[in-house]
Design a protein around this motif. Sequence first.
Motif, PDB file in Angstrom:
ATOM      1  N   GLU A 118     -39.229 -10.892 -21.954  1.00  0.00           N
ATOM      2  CA  GLU A 118     -40.076  -9.735 -21.653  1.00  0.00           C
ATOM      3  C   GLU A 118     -40.669  -9.152 -22.929  1.00  0.00           C
ATOM      4  N   LEU A 119     -39.845  -9.020 -23.969  1.00  0.00           N
ATOM      5  CA  LEU A 119     -40.334  -8.504 -25.242  1.00  0.00           C
ATOM      6  C   LEU A 119     -41.373  -9.442 -25.852  1.00  0.00           C
ATOM      7  N   ALA A 120     -41.149 -10.734 -25.705  1.00  0.00           N
ATOM      8  CA  ALA A 120     -42.091 -11.714 -26.255  1.00  0.00           C
ATOM      9  C   ALA A 120     -43.440 -11.646 -25.548  1.00  0.00           C
ATOM     10  N   ARG A 121     -43.418 -11.448 -24.230  1.00  0.00           N
ATOM     11  CA  ARG A 121     -44.677 -11.381 -23.466  1.00  0.00           C
ATOM     12  C   ARG A 121     -45.527 -10.195 -23.886  1.00  0.00           C
ATOM     13  N   HIS A 122     -44.890  -9.134 -24.352  1.00  0.00           N
ATOM     14  CA  HIS A 122     -45.614  -7.909 -24.705  1.00  0.00           C
ATOM     15  C   HIS A 122     -45.663  -7.676 -26.217  1.00  0.00           C
ATOM     16  N   SER A 123     -45.407  -8.708 -27.005  1.00  0.00           N
ATOM     17  CA  SER A 123     -45.313  -8.517 -28.454  1.00  0.00           C
ATOM     18  C   SER A 123     -46.646  -8.198 -29.111  1.00  0.00           C
ATOM     19  N   LYS A 131     -48.063   3.169 -19.623  1.00  0.00           N
ATOM     20  CA  LYS A 131     -47.412   4.219 -18.824  1.00  0.00           C
ATOM     21  C   LYS A 131     -48.381   5.376 -18.665  1.00  0.00           C
ATOM     22  N   GLU A 132     -48.480   5.873 -17.439  1.00  0.00           N
ATOM     23  CA  GLU A 132     -49.360   7.008 -17.154  1.00  0.00           C
ATOM     24  C   GLU A 132     -48.506   8.221 -16.808  1.00  0.00           C
ATOM     25  N   THR A 133     -48.798   9.349 -17.462  1.00  0.00           N
ATOM     26  CA  THR A 133     -48.090  10.599 -17.193  1.00  0.00           C
ATOM     27  C   THR A 133     -49.091  11.633 -16.696  1.00  0.00           C
ATOM     28  N   LYS A 134     -48.646  12.859 -16.599  1.00  0.00           N
ATOM     29  CA  LYS A 134     -49.512  13.916 -16.073  1.00  0.00           C
ATOM     30  C   LYS A 134     -50.779  14.088 -16.908  1.00  0.00           C
ATOM     31  N   HIS A 135     -50.652  13.992 -18.240  1.00  0.00           N
ATOM     32  CA  HIS A 135     -51.786  14.272 -19.116  1.00  0.00           C
ATOM     33  C   HIS A 135     -52.223  13.096 -19.982  1.00  0.00           C
ATOM     34  N   ASN A 141     -46.587  -1.844 -27.674  1.00  0.00           N
ATOM     35  CA  ASN A 141     -45.912  -3.143 -27.674  1.00  0.00           C
ATOM     36  C   ASN A 141     -44.560  -3.055 -28.380  1.00  0.00           C
ATOM     37  N   THR A 142     -43.982  -1.855 -28.441  1.00  0.00           N
ATOM     38  CA  THR A 142     -42.654  -1.683 -29.025  1.00  0.00           C
ATOM     39  C   THR A 142     -41.586  -2.109 -28.013  1.00  0.00           C
ATOM     40  N   SER A 143     -41.340  -1.264 -27.045  1.00  0.00           N
ATOM     41  CA  SER A 143     -40.411  -1.562 -25.946  1.00  0.00           C
ATOM     42  C   SER A 143     -40.627  -0.516 -24.868  1.00  0.00           C
ATOM     43  N   PRO A 144     -40.208  -0.798 -23.635  1.00  0.00           N
ATOM     44  CA  PRO A 144     -40.365   0.212 -22.576  1.00  0.00           C
ATOM     45  C   PRO A 144     -39.631   1.515 -22.903  1.00  0.00           C
ATOM     46  N   GLU A 145     -38.482   1.401 -23.579  1.00  0.00           N
ATOM     47  CA  GLU A 145     -37.693   2.589 -23.895  1.00  0.00           C
ATOM     48  C   GLU A 145     -38.395   3.468 -24.926  1.00  0.00           C
ATOM     49  N   ILE A 146     -38.970   2.849 -25.955  1.00  0.00           N
ATOM     50  CA  ILE A 146     -39.683   3.624 -26.973  1.00  0.00           C
ATOM     51  C   ILE A 146     -40.932   4.253 -26.376  1.00  0.00           C
ATOM     52  N   GLU A 527     -30.087  -4.803 -34.829  1.00  0.00           N
ATOM     53  CA  GLU A 527     -31.194  -4.083 -34.204  1.00  0.00           C
ATOM     54  C   GLU A 527     -32.058  -5.065 -33.421  1.00  0.00           C
ATOM     55  N   PRO A 528     -31.545  -5.571 -32.297  1.00  0.00           N
ATOM     56  CA  PRO A 528     -32.232  -6.627 -31.550  1.00  0.00           C
ATOM     57  C   PRO A 528     -33.584  -6.218 -30.978  1.00  0.00           C
ATOM     58  N   ASP A 529     -33.831  -4.930 -30.800  1.00  0.00           N
ATOM     59  CA  ASP A 529     -35.112  -4.482 -30.246  1.00  0.00           C
ATOM     60  C   ASP A 529     -36.089  -4.014 -31.322  1.00  0.00           C
ATOM     61  N   ASN A 530     -35.726  -4.210 -32.586  1.00  0.00           N
ATOM     62  CA  ASN A 530     -36.599  -3.798 -33.683  1.00  0.00           C
ATOM     63  C   ASN A 530     -37.612  -4.907 -33.927  1.00  0.00           C
ATOM     64  N   GLU A 531     -38.818  -4.717 -33.397  1.00  0.00           N
ATOM     65  CA  GLU A 531     -39.833  -5.758 -33.476  1.00  0.00           C
ATOM     66  C   GLU A 531     -40.285  -5.997 -34.916  1.00  0.00           C
TER      67      GLU A 531
END
Length: 551
Positions: A118-123, A131-135, A141-146, A527-531
């Motif tokens: 998943e991380l590779a597909r969005h690298s 992500k869409e929020t109210k405003h 391309n960091t991660s969904p969590e960041i 730090e496995p999620d540190n791109e």
Amino acid sequence: MRPWLAFALVLAPSFAPPARADRLVTHDGRILAVKKARTLADGSYELVFESGTITCPKEFVASVEIEGDMSDYVPANEDEKKKLADGYVRYRGKWLSKPAYQTELAKEAERSKARTAELARHSKFYDGWEKETKHFVLKSNTSPEILEHYAELLEAFYDLMDQRVGIDPSPTLKKTKQKVSIYKSRPEFTELTKVPPQVAGFFSPSEGELHFYHDYESPSESEWVALHEGTHLLTFLIEPQADPCIWINEGVADYFGSATITRNKRGKLEIQTGQLLLERVLTVQLAIADDSYVRLEDLFRTPDSEFDAFDYAHAWSFVYFLNNARPEYEKAFKKFFKDLYTIAKGVAFTLQETNDKYGGVKIVPPVEVRRLLLDKLGKKDAVALEEEWKAFVTAIPIDAPKARLRRAQETLFTADEREDLQRALEDVEAALAGGITDPAAFALRGTLQLIVTGDDAKAVADYREAVLRAPLKGAYRASLAQILAGLSVRAGGITVHKGPEEGQELSGDEEALIEAELQFGLASELEPDNEAIAASHRTFLDLLAAKVQGK
């Protein structure tokens, strides 16, 4: 088999998840999977990773769960002793039979494989998550969590500023969500946005877009940039045609961007703006002491083209003074801020025509900004106000070594000339001489040694010290590996290329490259999620493969 080829063959496992693992919770709340965690006689831990072994003092470890390999596990009671005798193992806090444990391992391996894919597909940024929020509409391309963190941060900041000053966009802007782009590294941000390399983030009013990058090593710096540039975005929403003077524009952005970010008991993000910036206090205090400070009348008139880091420090300190010296000043500043940024009735401006959709820019000239401020404060001129501001700033107690470290860090973040980095090196040297023991100070000096003095040996020594003081921080190990390997190192807007073809060929000797591979591998596991680390590691592996093939 030649030594180089043997060396190359051990590189691949660095990216593979461990087949079985103990689980370690670090002192700062991170959860790490290690092949084996053993308690040593002095209470420290021997942590075995796929890439190598780390000896870690106990103060960096909150807890360890022995999982899978129970040979070192000491049963807590008779029930656990019986479970061990029956062949049960502990995994994720539960006791499982061997078949159930193998099933869980297989599931974990699949989850890890899916996460990596998943991380590779969005690298690449244009393949990033959205992500869409109210405003806002955010992309990264960091991660969904960041991405989720920055979405929550900016929405919380919007609500805070709306309560404080009132954000009432035009009907058109209310229908338009502002775009936010968060890049995974500074080089990528610079390349894709085409901004000067010393720029860390910006808001484009004409496009209605906010751009910055996530700094994995210093995420608080990225949060600061997000809130600073986010202030520009929100003041734009208040009145898209407003174009106030740079001193107030940047002073306000610095003031609101300097914040502490915490979570309350309900888990909601809370932002406390207007925090003290020690490094800027130090700069202004020293300038006042030697009479080189920026006079208020000069600050009011400084044009955009001449506004530099020295002016930023003065502008922030003046805005900080207005919000903290006296309650009546704070009240007056709020009125001044609102009238200025809404272009209230009675505020003089000139309309500059533009080709954008907003109908031109309303430029409030410096003399009018000055008049409006003094009017709200009830002052006839700035003479007495300047003296009061100077006295206020001079009286702020600061920890000088800490302030010099913070100033060095800020300089590194924004430097575009080597002279800036020379001053940063002097600051961090003074901070360390003054008793600072923060591993970040040694890492910073290591980078500056490399760039300012060109002394690789001193840079390596400083990074070894940073690793020793923070053994579970992957970013320090990755930077050490880069220096050992001869890869390019970047500081602010300056990049030092250590090898031929701008660092695209490894220049370290065999011993250095062996250690670089070890440190890169450990950094990737820590730090496995540190791109940023992953990208540097991949570059290293590619260049090493090319070097091996050329032997």
